[in-house]
Every structure is written in C-alpha cells, then in structure tokens.
Design an enzyme around this catalytic site. Structure first.
Site, short mmCIF file in Angstrom:
data_model
loop_
_atom_site.label_atom_id
_atom_site.label_comp_id
_atom_site.label_asym_id
_atom_site.label_seq_id
_atom_site.Cartn_x
_atom_site.Cartn_y
_atom_site.Cartn_z
N LYS A 185 0.85 -1.19 0.00
CA LYS A 185 0.00 0.00 0.00
C LYS A 185 0.89 1.24 0.00
O LYS A 185 1.83 1.33 0.79
CB LYS A 185 -0.90 0.00 1.24
N THR A 186 0.57 2.14 -0.92
CA THR A 186 1.40 3.35 -1.07
C THR A 186 0.60 4.61 -0.74
O THR A 186 -0.63 4.64 -0.84
CB THR A 186 1.91 3.47 -2.53
N LYS A 195 -7.53 7.77 -1.03
CA LYS A 195 -8.71 8.31 -0.29
C LYS A 195 -9.36 9.48 -1.03
O LYS A 195 -9.49 10.59 -0.51
CB LYS A 195 -8.34 8.72 1.13
N ARG A 203 3.96 1.08 10.42
CA ARG A 203 5.09 1.30 11.32
C ARG A 203 5.43 0.09 12.18
O ARG A 203 6.57 -0.04 12.64
CB ARG A 203 4.81 2.55 12.18
O1 S5P Z 1 -8.88 3.89 8.86
C1 S5P Z 1 -7.77 3.91 8.34
C2 S5P Z 1 -7.61 3.82 6.96
C3 S5P Z 1 -6.33 3.77 6.43
S1 S5P Z 1 -6.18 3.44 4.74
N1 S5P Z 1 -6.65 3.95 9.13
C4 S5P Z 1 -5.38 3.92 8.61
O2 S5P Z 1 -4.41 3.94 9.38
N2 S5P Z 1 -5.20 3.87 7.24
C5 S5P Z 1 -3.85 3.88 6.64
O3 S5P Z 1 -3.15 2.72 7.07
C6 S5P Z 1 -2.98 5.07 7.02
O4 S5P Z 1 -3.11 6.11 6.06
C7 S5P Z 1 -1.57 4.50 7.04
O5 S5P Z 1 -1.02 4.56 5.73
C8 S5P Z 1 -1.78 3.03 7.38
C9 S5P Z 1 -1.51 2.68 8.83
O6 S5P Z 1 -0.17 2.87 9.16
P1 S5P Z 1 0.44 2.42 10.57
O7 S5P Z 1 1.85 2.91 10.51
O8 S5P Z 1 -0.35 3.11 11.67
O9 S5P Z 1 0.31 0.92 10.64
#
Ligand code: S5P
Length: 278
Positions: free
Chosen positions: A63-64, A96, A243
């Site tokens: 996912k980017t 989004k 992360r």
């Molecule tokens: O509800 C959401 C939808 C998305 S797409 N909550 C999210 O966190 N995301 C995405 O998922 C967010 O933009 C980020 O790229 C990823 C979560 O990243 P993490 O580092 O917290 O695992």
C-alpha cells in the site's frame, strides 16, 4: 461450501470474483500464503524501494501514499512495478478520493502520479455519494482496476460509523463490478441490507489498517488491534501494517524482515483458525 465469505478459503473466493483486481489479490494471498499488506509511508524514493524489496517476499499487497514521496519521478513507478513482478504482490494506492465525480476522475487518471495507470486498487471516502464511484469507475473499470470504500476508520472518534457505514455498504452493493470491498474494522456482510434484500451472493473484501502487535496507539489518534483480533474475531481478509514493520528505523533490514515474517505468520494463523470447520 459455506455461504459466508469469511468461512471460505481465499482460493474458493478467487474463483468467483469477477473483478480482475480482486481476483488477483485473492489468488496472490493464496499463492503466497500471506494476508499481510505493508503500508510504506516514507518520504524518500530510496527508503520506499528498499523497504518494498525487503518485505516483498512476505506480502500479498503493498500500500502506497505516493504523494508523500519528496523526490518522486515517473521512474519510481517503473521500479515499483518491477518489484511487484519480482515479488508477486498487488499495488494499492491509498489515495482516499473524496470529491465530485469529474474531479476524482481527473485526479485518478492525470496529474503527476497517474494513479489509475499503475495501481490495481485504490480507495475513496463515500462522503460525496454514489457519484464518486461513477467518476472513478469511468477511468478504472476499463483498466480492470478495483475500488475499496472507506466504510470505517481505525482512528479514535471516527465519524464513519452507524448509518454512514451502512450507506457506504449500500453504495458498494449498487456497484459491485468496480467496488470490490471496504477499508473497515470488521466484516460488512449484510450491513445496511433491507429485510428482503438477498446479500448471500456478495463477497466484499475487507482490508483492515490499525494493526500492531506491540503498541495500542501512536499518540495521534491511531488505534491498533492484533492480527488475531482483526482476522479471526472481526473476519477481515487483509491486515495492513505500516510502522509495526518498518517503524523503528527504515534502514534496519534484519528487523524489517523479522517483523514482516512475524505479522505474516500471525495473520495466516488467524485465517487458518477462522476457516476451520466449527
Ligand atoms: O482507517 C484507516 C484507513 C487507512 S487506509 N486507518 C489507517 O491507518 N489507514 C492507513 O493505514 C494510514 O493512512 C496508514 O497509511 C496506514 C496505517 O499505518 P500504521 O503505521 O499506523 O500501521
């Protein structure tokens, strides 16, 4: 064979999916025995490609957020596509979209990033109503792309709940050729359906972010659940981890590999437990 999608195998579900991007994702999950997606939210091309090359063998999907990259050039896309072929993963640009049909069609097809030309899947907020799907599908459907609607979010205080979530599912149901599933925290089967509405034939994919094994949040509203909670208890199809995998330091290759393996194993074990005959 169970009529509930989350009790069937990914392979069984792949056979019945008509949308090419959804089919590819289900087949890739089965082939690689991985329901792990990695979200690569870093700002430099070098880190972006390095992380993807390292996690590639363990993921079904990358996912980017292409607009985060500071030194973007079109060759980044060529490199990303080469890594997708090398490691066999699907690409999902987490754009989004949230505007009127005409604008999102331009944002999807044009500009610097030309998302529709390389991303198998993208997503949209249902807030503008069904016209956002019409706009995006005018570009994406002829290219065999698929759309995920954000029916729920992982963040504390999210407004995407209740009747908003139900309306998102109804919008998806009316556009099943292009809308292949949801970004959500749980299965959406039957959500928002009227008493006489047959929904047993539908098989929406559920991709769930907000997944972490070591912490419960990030101090900025993000909330984490474990792969087991997400896949086994909530019936999601794909765990999205950012992360949790590369967070400590994008240059620590050994740690990234170890974390990717750990999340892959957790996600797959939760899926196997889910499809076990009751
Ligand atoms: O509800 C959401 C939808 C998305 S797409 N909550 C999210 O966190 N995301 C995405 O998922 C967010 O933009 C980020 O790229 C990823 C979560 O990243 P993490 O580092 O917290 O695992």
């Amino acid at each position: 064979m169970s009529s509930e999608p989350h009790r069937r195998t990914y392979a069984q579900r792949a056979l019945h999916h008509k949308n090419p991007a959804a089919k590819l994702l289900l087949e890739t999950i089965e082939r690689k025995q991985s329901n792990l997606a990695v979200s690569v939210d870093v700002a430099s091309t070098k880190d972006f490609l390095a992380i993807i090359d390292v996690v590639g063998p363990f993921v079904c999907l990358v996912k980017t957020h292409i607009d985060i990259i500071e030194d973007f050039t079109p060759s980044l896309i060529t490199d990303l596509q080469a890594l997708s072929a090398k490691h066999d993963f699907v690409i999902f640009e987490d754009r989004k979209f949230a505007d009127i049909g005409n604008t999102v069609a331009l944002q999807y097809s044009s500009g610097v990033h030309k998302i529709a030309s390389w991303s198998h899947l993208t997503n949209a907020h249902p807030v503008p109503g069904p016209s956002i799907i019409t706009g995006l599908s005018s570009i994406g459907l002829p290219l065999g792309r698929g759309l995920l609607l954000l029916a729920e979010m992982s963040t504390k205080g999210s407004l995407a709940s209740g009747s908003y979530t139900e309306a998102a599912v109804q919008m998806a149901r009316a556009h099943r050729d292009f809308v292949v599933g949801f970004i959500a925290q749980r299965r959406m089967d039957g959500v928002g359906a009227g008493p006489n509405e047959a929904t047993t034939e539908e098989d929406f994919l559920v991709l769930t972010p907000g997944v972490g094994l070591d912490v419960k949040g990030d101090g900025m509203g993000q909330q984490y659940r474990t792969p087991r909670e997400v896949v086994l208890e909530s019936g999601s199809d794909v765990i999205i981890v950012g992360r949790g995998i590369y967070g400590k330091d994008p240059s620590l290759v050994d740690n990234i590999v170890a974390q990717a393996k750990r999340y892959k194993e957790e996600g797959w074990a939760a899926y196997l437990a889910r499809i076990e005959p009751a």
